[in-house]
Scaffold this active site. Sequence first.
Site, PDB file in Angstrom:
ATOM      1  CG  ASP A 109      -1.954   0.959   1.333  1.00  0.00           C
ATOM      2  OD1 ASP A 109      -2.436   1.369   0.270  1.00  0.00           O
ATOM      3  OD2 ASP A 109      -2.357   1.321   2.463  1.00  0.00           O
TER       4      ASP A 109
ATOM      5  CG  ASP B 167       0.930   7.519  -3.469  1.00  0.00           C
ATOM      6  OD1 ASP B 167       0.827   8.385  -4.359  1.00  0.00           O
ATOM      7  OD2 ASP B 167       0.455   7.649  -2.333  1.00  0.00           O
TER       8      ASP B 167
ATOM      9  CG  HIS C 134      -6.112   4.852  -1.497  1.00  0.00           C
ATOM     10  ND1 HIS C 134      -5.035   4.309  -0.829  1.00  0.00           N
ATOM     11  CD2 HIS C 134      -6.085   4.339  -2.752  1.00  0.00           C
ATOM     12  CE1 HIS C 134      -4.376   3.521  -1.663  1.00  0.00           C
ATOM     13  NE2 HIS C 134      -4.990   3.518  -2.840  1.00  0.00           N
ATOM     14  N   GLY C 135      -8.815   5.935   1.643  1.00  0.00           N
ATOM     15  CA  GLY C 135      -9.426   6.801   2.653  1.00  0.00           C
ATOM     16  C   GLY C 135     -10.915   6.586   2.781  1.00  0.00           C
TER      17      GLY C 135
ATOM     18  CB  SER D 191     -12.230   4.460   7.451  1.00  0.00           C
ATOM     19  OG  SER D 191     -11.355   3.345   7.490  1.00  0.00           O
TER      20      SER D 191
ATOM     21  CG  ASN E 208      -7.167   1.019  -0.244  1.00  0.00           C
ATOM     22  OD1 ASN E 208      -7.637   0.195  -1.028  1.00  0.00           O
ATOM     23  ND2 ASN E 208      -5.930   1.454  -0.320  1.00  0.00           N
TER      24      ASN E 208
HETATM   25  O1  G3H Z   1      -3.008   4.847   3.705  1.00  0.00           O
HETATM   26  C1  G3H Z   1      -2.268   4.517   4.587  1.00  0.00           C
HETATM   27  C2  G3H Z   1      -2.559   3.566   5.649  1.00  0.00           C
HETATM   28  O2  G3H Z   1      -3.599   3.961   6.467  1.00  0.00           O
HETATM   29  C3  G3H Z   1      -1.309   3.128   6.349  1.00  0.00           C
HETATM   30  O3  G3H Z   1      -0.864   3.920   7.385  1.00  0.00           O
HETATM   31  O4  G3H Z   1       1.673   3.959   7.390  1.00  0.00           O
HETATM   32  O5  G3H Z   1       0.359   4.306   9.474  1.00  0.00           O
HETATM   33  O6  G3H Z   1       0.500   2.067   8.411  1.00  0.00           O
HETATM   34  P1  G3H Z   1       0.494   3.558   8.207  1.00  0.00           P
HETATM   35  P1  13P Z   2      -8.619   5.065   5.930  1.00  0.00           P
HETATM   36  O1  13P Z   2      -7.718   5.933   6.731  1.00  0.00           O
HETATM   37  O2  13P Z   2      -9.869   5.767   5.522  1.00  0.00           O
HETATM   38  O3  13P Z   2      -8.918   3.765   6.577  1.00  0.00           O
HETATM   39  O4  13P Z   2      -7.871   4.748   4.531  1.00  0.00           O
HETATM   40  C1  13P Z   2      -6.973   3.695   4.440  1.00  0.00           C
HETATM   41  C2  13P Z   2      -6.224   3.684   3.161  1.00  0.00           C
HETATM   42  O5  13P Z   2      -6.531   4.363   2.197  1.00  0.00           O
HETATM   43  C3  13P Z   2      -5.077   2.795   3.081  1.00  0.00           C
HETATM   44  O6  13P Z   2      -4.399   2.913   1.879  1.00  0.00           O
HETATM   45 ZN    ZN Z   3      -4.449   4.928   1.102  1.00  0.00          ZN
END
Ligand code: G3H
Ligand code: 13P
Ligand code: ZN
Length: 313
Positions: A86, A108, A215-216, A218, A258
């Site tokens: 990711d 990315d 993405h994003g 949630s 995601n």
């Molecule tokens: O989009 C990114 C994810 O939420 C990963 O975050 O680098 O804190 O594991 P992290």
């Molecule tokens: P959220 O922060 O919305 O869970 O997004 C996660 C994400 O995009 C991981 O790549």
């Molecule tokens: Zn993401």
Amino acid sequence: MHYSDFWLANTKNLLKRAMRDGYAVPAFNFYNTETLTAILNAAQITQSPVILAVSESALEYMGGEMLMGMIRGAEYKRGQIALHLDHGHSFEVCKYATDLGFSSVMFDGSALPLSKNISESRRVADYVHKINVSLETELGILAGTEDKNTTAKNHSYTDPDLVKDFVKQTQTDSLAVAIGTSHGAYKRKNTNETLRFDILEQIAKNIPNTPLVLHGASNIPQKYVNQINKFGGDIKNARGISPAQIRCAISLHVAKVNVDSDSRFAFTAAIRKTLATKPDIFDPRFYLNAAREEMTKNCIDEIQNIMGSGYKI
Ligand code: G3H
Ligand code: 13P
Ligand code: ZN
């Protein structure tokens, strides 16, 4: 090590099927055994395809070889689960994940100038495609915290006029788009903001054969925010994207959704409650198992009520 030597699936095939049949494959992030098995348990119970997502910082946290040891040890049914990098920010990290045995990577380059985003994405495509690993790229910039190295303050929506050429030049298998979602827990100032479905519709029209990625995504279940705050936490104004809006995006070619923050909330809420209500326990397995079970429950809920991916294997 190549992913086809064990049970992992090719992400491209999972996403093509999802786009054709109008559902999304969830990409859930994990960082340890508990979060990994929470996702696998949810996939097993719902019979859903699932993408196991590992951010650069999660890769560093677990260690590449340790992570692959866990994956190999899981012995899952073939063809249902992909292992995905990711937000890989360099060719080198994408190569590293591919060589470890990941079945797909995201390069990315969204923060790069367009020409550099295209040339670096293509460089990754040329490497991974040789061994049938799939590539996700991103055009447009999401707001919010992506990982410990990246905080996108200036977001920009994906320009629908650029996507056709971008896909052609990069040879990407899927495309992450910026239509108003953002990473992390603070996505919305108020509940009536909507995603830019007009942009999404135009993108889907311009690249009808390319699965899109959100993405994003949630939704930040308020029951977990409340539970965290009730048992000693202090989280204010956390707000996500409504399930109805995600479902609408899925109907417009979004084939991968995601989710990371929701799992973090479920996990943390369960740990806080367990420690607060059982002050005598000190075996980490006790509260970590409660956290794993809550995360599994939330993944199941999202698979069934948002992604529509249950029984799609
Ligand atoms: O989009 C990114 C994810 O939420 C990963 O975050 O680098 O804190 O594991 P992290
Ligand atoms: P959220 O922060 O919305 O869970 O997004 C996660 C994400 O995009 C991981 O790549
Ligand atoms: Zn993401």
